[in-house]
Design a protein around this motif. Structure first.
Motif, short mmCIF file in Angstrom:
data_model
loop_
_atom_site.label_atom_id
_atom_site.label_comp_id
_atom_site.label_asym_id
_atom_site.label_seq_id
_atom_site.Cartn_x
_atom_site.Cartn_y
_atom_site.Cartn_z
N ASP A 12 -20.31 19.86 -13.80
CA ASP A 12 -20.64 18.87 -12.77
C ASP A 12 -22.00 18.24 -13.02
OD1 ASP A 12 -22.27 21.01 -12.23
OD2 ASP A 12 -21.76 21.17 -10.11
N GLY A 13 -22.66 18.62 -14.11
CA GLY A 13 -23.95 18.07 -14.46
C GLY A 13 -25.12 18.83 -13.90
N ALA A 14 -24.88 19.85 -13.07
CA ALA A 14 -25.97 20.63 -12.48
C ALA A 14 -26.60 21.54 -13.52
CB ALA A 14 -25.45 21.46 -11.31
N ARG A 15 -27.93 21.64 -13.46
CA ARG A 15 -28.63 22.57 -14.36
C ARG A 15 -28.44 23.98 -13.84
NH1 ARG A 15 -33.83 24.72 -14.76
NH2 ARG A 15 -34.51 23.52 -12.95
N LEU A 16 -27.82 24.83 -14.65
CA LEU A 16 -27.54 26.21 -14.26
C LEU A 16 -28.70 27.14 -14.57
CD1 LEU A 16 -23.83 26.48 -15.47
CD2 LEU A 16 -24.70 25.82 -13.21
N SER A 69 -31.85 24.58 -21.99
CA SER A 69 -31.27 24.36 -20.67
C SER A 69 -29.75 24.33 -20.76
CB SER A 69 -31.78 23.06 -20.06
OG SER A 69 -33.12 23.21 -19.59
N LEU A 70 -29.14 24.92 -19.75
CA LEU A 70 -27.68 24.99 -19.65
C LEU A 70 -27.24 24.19 -18.44
CD1 LEU A 70 -24.90 26.29 -20.47
CD2 LEU A 70 -25.49 28.15 -18.89
N PHE A 71 -26.27 23.30 -18.65
CA PHE A 71 -25.73 22.46 -17.60
C PHE A 71 -24.25 22.74 -17.41
CE2 PHE A 71 -29.43 20.36 -19.26
CZ PHE A 71 -30.09 19.89 -18.14
N GLY A 72 -23.80 22.68 -16.17
CA GLY A 72 -22.40 22.90 -15.87
C GLY A 72 -21.60 21.62 -15.95
#
Length: 264
Positions: free
Chosen positions: A99-103, A94-97
């Motif tokens: 801002d903490g959002a899962r991309l 999983s990749l997160f940005g």
């Protein structure tokens, strides 16, 4: 524009998720302090690497804590974990940005040996747009398949991210499967596609095997920009894809344009 990227090489303990997360957080903070905008953790970094379906089922779950960590540091973080979907388990990345959002979440497409008795194979390649480039996500054994990595680059990936747990034992090491070999994999995939490869590997041991480590950041020419040995650590490098040297190299090394698909 240069982008600082990092490999965070950890040795998680299977099932010890809170302590694994604490260890990962410390490494992410170190990478962010060194200027990294993208921190890549290995395969199963959140959970430790299981060798049986029972162990994998016991630790499967979301990687939400990684998103919180990314937000607290203001960086992109990619980390391997085990995902449950109905009766199926997936070896996921999983990749997160920042801002903490899962991309994105990518499910490992190529399963090695007994992994086929533990996981379902993913069926959707992932290339995701981010502020640090278009990232092609891969897990471990995916990197062995040059045509798969090439397809990600053809789909627009400007950087390949690989979260892995290359493992060995004395017999495999005697056959040449060691740190120099896995480092070469990252170098060759970068060279033949003309894009950086960020390969983050587990350290430590478990299940009778040793995790090789040797996380590597390779530039578009295949040059090693940063690497580690077999121990835990953080490797940080600045990746540049549009400077004079990169442009000169891309004009000379026209590998993708020179393919002869009519012959193969």
């Amino acid at each position: 524009m240069p982008v600082a990227v990092a490999c965070a090489q950890v040795a998680p303990v299977l099932g010890a998720v809170p302590s694994n997360q604490a260890r990962s957080a410390a490494q992410a903070r170190s990478a962010a302090a060194a200027g990294a905008s993208l921190v890549v953790f290995p395969e199963c970094a959140v959970t430790g690497y299981p060798f049986s379906r029972e162990d994998a089922s016991a630790v499967a779950g979301p990687a939400d804590a990684v998103g919180s960590l990314a937000a607290s540091l203001g960086v992109h973080i990619a980390a391997g974990h085990i995902e449950a979907a109905g009766p199926d388990l997936y070896d996921a990345l999983s990749l997160f940005g920042p801002d903490g959002a899962r991309l994105a979440t990518y499910r490992k497409a190529h399963l090695f040996s007994t992994e086929r008795t533990v996981y379902a194979a993913g069926s959707s390649p992932v290339v995701v747009d981010t502020a640090v480039g278009r990232l092609g996500l891969t897990v471990c054994y995916d990197l062995i398949f040059p045509e798969y990595v090439r397809a990600l680059v053809d789909a627009g990936a400007s950087m390949i991210v690989n979260a892995t747990n290359w493992i060995t034992d004395p017999w495999q090491a005697g056959m040449g499967w060691d740190g120099s070999m896995v480092r070469s994999l990252a170098r060759v995939r970068a060279l033949e596609n003309g894009v950086p490869v960020v390969m983050s590997c587990l350290a430590g041991s478990g299940g009778g095997f040793t995790s090789i480590g040797h996380s590597t950041i390779a530039g578009p020419s295949g040059r090693v920009l940063a690497t580690l040995d077999a121990a835990e650590g953080v490797a940080v490098a600045e990746v540049v894809t549009d400077d004079a040297d990169a442009r000169r190299w891309s004009e000379l090394a026209t590998y993708r344009a020179d393919r002869r698909p009519d012959l193969y």
